[in-house]
Design an enzyme around this catalytic site. Structure first.
Site, short mmCIF file in Angstrom:
data_model
loop_
_atom_site.label_atom_id
_atom_site.label_comp_id
_atom_site.label_asym_id
_atom_site.label_seq_id
_atom_site.Cartn_x
_atom_site.Cartn_y
_atom_site.Cartn_z
N LYS A 1 0.83 -1.21 0.00
CA LYS A 1 0.00 0.00 0.00
C LYS A 1 0.87 1.27 0.00
O LYS A 1 0.66 2.17 -0.81
CB LYS A 1 -0.93 0.01 1.23
CG LYS A 1 -1.80 -1.23 1.35
CD LYS A 1 -2.71 -1.18 2.57
CE LYS A 1 -2.00 -1.27 3.91
NZ LYS A 1 -1.36 -2.56 4.21
N ARG B 1 12.01 -5.20 4.74
CA ARG B 1 11.64 -3.79 4.46
C ARG B 1 12.58 -2.81 5.15
O ARG B 1 13.03 -3.01 6.27
CB ARG B 1 10.21 -3.53 4.94
CG ARG B 1 9.84 -2.05 4.88
CD ARG B 1 8.38 -1.80 4.92
NE ARG B 1 7.75 -2.36 6.10
CZ ARG B 1 6.44 -2.37 6.26
NH1 ARG B 1 5.65 -1.88 5.32
NH2 ARG B 1 5.92 -2.91 7.34
N ARG C 1 11.50 -0.77 10.71
CA ARG C 1 10.38 -0.39 11.58
C ARG C 1 10.34 -1.31 12.81
O ARG C 1 10.59 -2.50 12.70
CB ARG C 1 9.07 -0.53 10.80
CG ARG C 1 8.35 0.78 10.63
CD ARG C 1 7.22 0.66 9.64
NE ARG C 1 6.13 -0.19 10.12
CZ ARG C 1 5.00 -0.39 9.45
NH1 ARG C 1 4.82 0.19 8.28
NH2 ARG C 1 4.06 -1.16 9.94
N ARG D 1 -9.78 -0.06 8.83
CA ARG D 1 -9.35 -1.43 9.10
C ARG D 1 -10.37 -2.22 9.90
O ARG D 1 -10.10 -3.37 10.24
CB ARG D 1 -8.07 -1.39 9.93
CG ARG D 1 -6.81 -1.32 9.12
CD ARG D 1 -5.73 -0.97 10.12
NE ARG D 1 -4.58 -1.78 10.00
CZ ARG D 1 -3.45 -1.33 9.42
NH1 ARG D 1 -3.40 -0.16 8.88
NH2 ARG D 1 -2.40 -2.09 9.41
N ARG E 1 -0.15 -9.21 13.33
CA ARG E 1 -0.71 -8.23 12.39
C ARG E 1 -1.55 -8.94 11.33
O ARG E 1 -2.59 -8.45 10.91
CB ARG E 1 0.42 -7.42 11.74
CG ARG E 1 0.94 -6.35 12.69
CD ARG E 1 2.32 -5.87 12.32
NE ARG E 1 2.40 -5.18 11.06
CZ ARG E 1 3.55 -4.89 10.46
NH1 ARG E 1 4.69 -5.23 11.01
NH2 ARG E 1 3.56 -4.27 9.31
#
Ligand code: AP5
Ligand code: MG
Ligand code: ZN
Length: 213
Positions: free
Chosen positions: A13, A127, A160, A88, A171
């Site tokens: 996203k 990431r 992160r 969400r 998650r």
């Protein structure tokens, strides 16, 4: 153009939002980025949200809805926006509909980036993000030109805090239990478009732009 990017954590996203910002000249509204900025500023809201985020759980709806209400009222949203990571939950989606209807606007399209859970862990653990501009790169799939340096703004790339194999599990659980039901919600509103999020970044961008034109 009022858009929403939908998908599991790590679906792409944030990555795709960057292309939409340039193409349509409208802002990206990432509730995750707003929460991380509040944590960096050590605000009360940020400190409260941090407890949930560190565990890979969703932050309570009331906090999130308050954030979005303030953000959509800002002047840069008047020609449209790209929602990223919001809504969400069903209560969030219902509040958004009410809020937008009060503002006399509606959602043009929800673009869902479909990526199976098996691919998500590798995406998230590799990431590297830029806290300065929000860019989301990947050591293998989307590497920066220079190691640890953001291609977009020269900022330092970091990992992160919630990007570890343990948190990814919760998650994904939160996504399937609380967020996936929104697929029916937006299908019923006739705004839901599904794309194959497993293709290369540039191919996903191409499919996304095509589906919007
Ligand atoms: P948030 O920041 O929204 O995180 P998330 O939903 O878990 O999504 P990500 O940012 O992890 O994934 P993404 O889809 O943006 O993927 P990206 O483009 O970076 O939320 C964090 C936390 O805040 C939540 O857990 C929750 O606690 C809280 N929160 C936020 N919003 C909330 C809300 N509305 N309600 C309640 N709580 C909320 O890509 C991932 C990686 O893959 C990158 O490395 C990228 O380079 C790579 N990649 C991207 N596309 C491709 C591709 N096509 N092929 C290969 N690799 C790719
Ligand atoms: Mg993101
Ligand atoms: Zn940057």
């Amino acid at each position: 153009m009022n858009l929403m990017l939908f998908g599991a954590p790590g679906a792409g996203k944030g990555t795709q939002a960057k292309f939409l910002i340039e193409k349509y000249n409208i802002p990206q509204i990432s509730t995750g980025d707003i929460l991380r900025a509040a944590i960096a500023d050590k605000t009360d809201m940020g400190m409260e949200a941090k407890k949930f985020m560190d565990e890979g759980k969703l932050v309570p709806d009331s906090t999130i809805i308050g954030i979005i209400k303030d953000r959509l009222a800002e002047s840069d949203c008047k020609d449209g926006f790209i929602l990223d990571g919001f809504p969400r939950t069903l209560p969030q989606a219902e509040s958004l509909n009410e809020l937008m209807s009060d503002m006399g606007i509606s959602l043009d399209r929800v673009i869902s980036l479909n990526v199976p859970d098996e691919l998500i862990v590798g995406r998230i653990t590799g990431r590297r993000v830029c806290p300065k501009c929000g860019a989301s790169l990947h050591v293998e799939f989307n590497p920066s030109k220079e190691e640890k340096v953001c291609d977009y703004c020269g900022g330092e790339l970091i990992i992160r805090k919630d990007d570890n194999a343990e948190t990814v599990k919760s998650r994904l659980e939160a996504y399937h239990a609380q967020t996936a039901p929104l697929i029916d919600f937006y299908t019923n509103m006739n705004v839901f478009t599904e794309l194959d999020g497993t293709k290369d970044v540039s191919e996903v961008t191409k499919d996304m732009i095509e589906s919007l034109s």
